[in-house]
Write a protein that holds these residues in place. Structure first.
Motif, PDB file in Angstrom:
ATOM      1  N   ILE A 140      17.320 -42.485  42.954  1.00 26.85           N
ATOM      2  CA  ILE A 140      18.049 -43.743  42.717  1.00 26.85           C
ATOM      3  C   ILE A 140      17.073 -44.911  42.697  1.00 26.85           C
ATOM      4  CG2 ILE A 140      19.810 -45.317  43.601  1.00 26.85           C
ATOM      5  CD1 ILE A 140      21.131 -42.888  44.927  1.00 26.85           C
ATOM      6  N   LEU A 144      16.460 -47.391  39.555  1.00 21.74           N
ATOM      7  CA  LEU A 144      16.605 -48.845  39.639  1.00 21.74           C
ATOM      8  C   LEU A 144      15.329 -49.550  39.195  1.00 21.74           C
ATOM      9  CD1 LEU A 144      18.478 -49.135  43.052  1.00 21.74           C
ATOM     10  CD2 LEU A 144      19.379 -49.786  40.827  1.00 21.74           C
ATOM     11  N   LEU A 206      24.224 -44.345  41.791  1.00 25.05           N
ATOM     12  CA  LEU A 206      23.791 -45.688  41.397  1.00 25.05           C
ATOM     13  C   LEU A 206      24.999 -46.596  41.188  1.00 25.05           C
ATOM     14  CD1 LEU A 206      21.769 -47.797  40.453  1.00 25.05           C
ATOM     15  CD2 LEU A 206      21.688 -46.676  38.219  1.00 25.05           C
ATOM     16  N   PHE A 224      24.180 -53.353  39.210  1.00 25.89           N
ATOM     17  CA  PHE A 224      23.937 -51.929  39.419  1.00 25.89           C
ATOM     18  C   PHE A 224      24.948 -51.102  38.633  1.00 25.89           C
ATOM     19  CE2 PHE A 224      21.480 -51.584  43.685  1.00 25.89           C
ATOM     20  CZ  PHE A 224      20.655 -52.630  43.304  1.00 25.89           C
TER      21      PHE A 224
END
Length: 421
Positions: A140, A144, A206, A224
């Motif tokens: 994750i 990101l 996510l 997000f």
């Protein structure tokens, strides 16, 4: 500063434009360069891309914003890449060798920043960083950072930790990908069978990081969620990866995202489902969710994403009927059989309360013994309300003490105070 639209190009002030472009274009350049260089040279791709944006911040303040800022960034990134390849052995040792044209020069190599190659590169990166050699939390974080353009500080805030922890986590994950010689390539048949489930889990987590944000600063990280939806859409639009479970996950995201505007009040505090203003729900996203859920029904397999999407679909109908809650309860029963999780079991008890009454739901919820989870105590506070308000207040107090989110604390406190006064 209001945005101005002129000639099909969106202009902003420099202090707004560069962060905006960093979020939208950084990830694209990174993906293309990582695919070109290989995962073992990921830092080079990051350095070239960062230098490109640094150059923009230096020159645009002096000379003004160029007519086409995105094209300017792409041109500078290409030139910096070629300049790097000219002066380093990476070109002769890897790039020229890989493309089997040893006579080609660095100036002649094509750095393809077309829309199609960007999409293909991001898709390949997605499968690379979701290799099982690194854990879900690191996946994750990499998603990101590399695929969404988020900075270390933002990621640290999302995970309720400090920048140093995130930096070390990302560094270790990148090193692991290097030592395992993970390839950045378009997904093949083996990847679909072995890696797609991990990719979907990463995108699911996510989205949840945004939708149920644990951040101290926000209870909902829409950025997000939007990035998770964008990446899932890449899978849905690719012939190789457009599988029923992908469509089911995208449907689930659409249904949840349709309620964004109704989930928070003007003070950015959470509004519970039963108190949401239905007129604020995004009907276009609900329709898109139905479309993807229909696509997901092709085939015989039923994944957890199918079941969660169906539950989310029921929630797009605000009417409080026995049929609705019985339907949701049965779906939760199937979900727990398919992919048990304590949180799914906890959520089931709310549907059980609606379908069969609070007493039965309390008995089921208390069996879970999730004593260190604020959601557990928040739900029990809700279930005890009207039956034993003193116990409801006790559970709300415990939930307030367990959550680190200021916005969640505020919402729970407000609910608790209504029982006390």
């Amino acid at each position: 500063m209001p945005l101005q639209h002129c000639g099909g190009i969106l202009f902003m002030e420099e202090n707004e434009l560069i962060p905006h472009l960093f979020r939208t274009e950084y990830r694209k350049i990174i993906a293309v360069l990582c695919k070109l260089f290989g995962i073992e040279h990921i830092e080079i791709a990051e350095d070239i891309t960062s230098d490109t944006f640094l150059r923009a911040s230096e020159l645009w303040g002096i000379k003004g914003i160029p007519e086409n800022p995105t094209a300017w960034l792409y041109t500078v990134a290409k030139n910096k890449t070629k300049d790097y390849l000219k002066h380093h052995s990476l070109f002769s040792q890897k790039i020229a060798k890989d493309i089997q044209h040893n006579t080609i020069t660095a100036d002649e190599i094509e750095i393809d920043l077309s829309g199609k190659n960007i999409n293909d590169s991001e898709l390949a990166m997605m499968f690379a960083i979701c290799d099982p050699c690194i854990n879900a939390e690191a996946q994750i974080g990499l998603a990101l950072s590399l695929l969404c353009g988020f900075g270390v500080e933002e990621i640290a805030d999302a995970f309720l930790t400090n920048k140093e922890v995130i930096y070390k986590r990302l560094t270790r994950a990148k090193q692991k990908l290097k030592t395992q010689c993970i390839q950045i390539a378009g997904p093949g048949a083996n990847d679909i069978n072995n890696r797609l489930p991990l990719v979907l889990v990463t995108l699911y987590l996510l989205f949840n990081e945004g939708y149920y944000s644990a951040s101290q600063n926000s209870a909902l990280r829409r950025d997000f969620c939007v990035e998770a939806m964008r990446l899932t859409l890449l899978l849905a639009e690719n012939d190789t990866t457009a599988k029923p479970e992908v469509h089911a996950l995208l449907a689930l995201m659409c249904f949840h995202a349709s309620r964004f505007e109704a989930r928070l009040n003007q003070e950015a505090e959470i509004i519970l489902y039963e108190d949401q203003d239905e007129t604020l729900w995004n009907r276009e996203l609900i329709d898109r969710g139905r479309y993807y859920l229909n696509l997901a029904s092709r085939g015989t397999d039923v994944s957890k994403y199918h079941l969660e999407a169906a539950i989310a679909w029921w929630h797009t109908n605000k009417e409080d009927t026995q049929e609705k809650w019985e339907g949701i309860l049965q779906l939760y029963n199937k979900l727990l059989q398919t992919a048990y999780s304590p949180i799914a079991a906890l959520n089931r008890t709310y549907a059980l309360a609606k379908a069969n009454g609070k007493e039965q739901a309390i008995a089921e919820a208390e069996k879970l013994q999730l004593n260190s989870n604020h959601l557990y105590h928040s739900l029990l506070g809700n279930l005890y309300t009207g039956l034993d308000n003193k116990r409801a207040v006790q559970h709300y107090q415990t939930a307030i003490g367990l959550t680190k989110s200021r916005t969640v604390k505020a919402a729970l406190t407000q609910t608790m105070n209504r029982l006390m006064y």
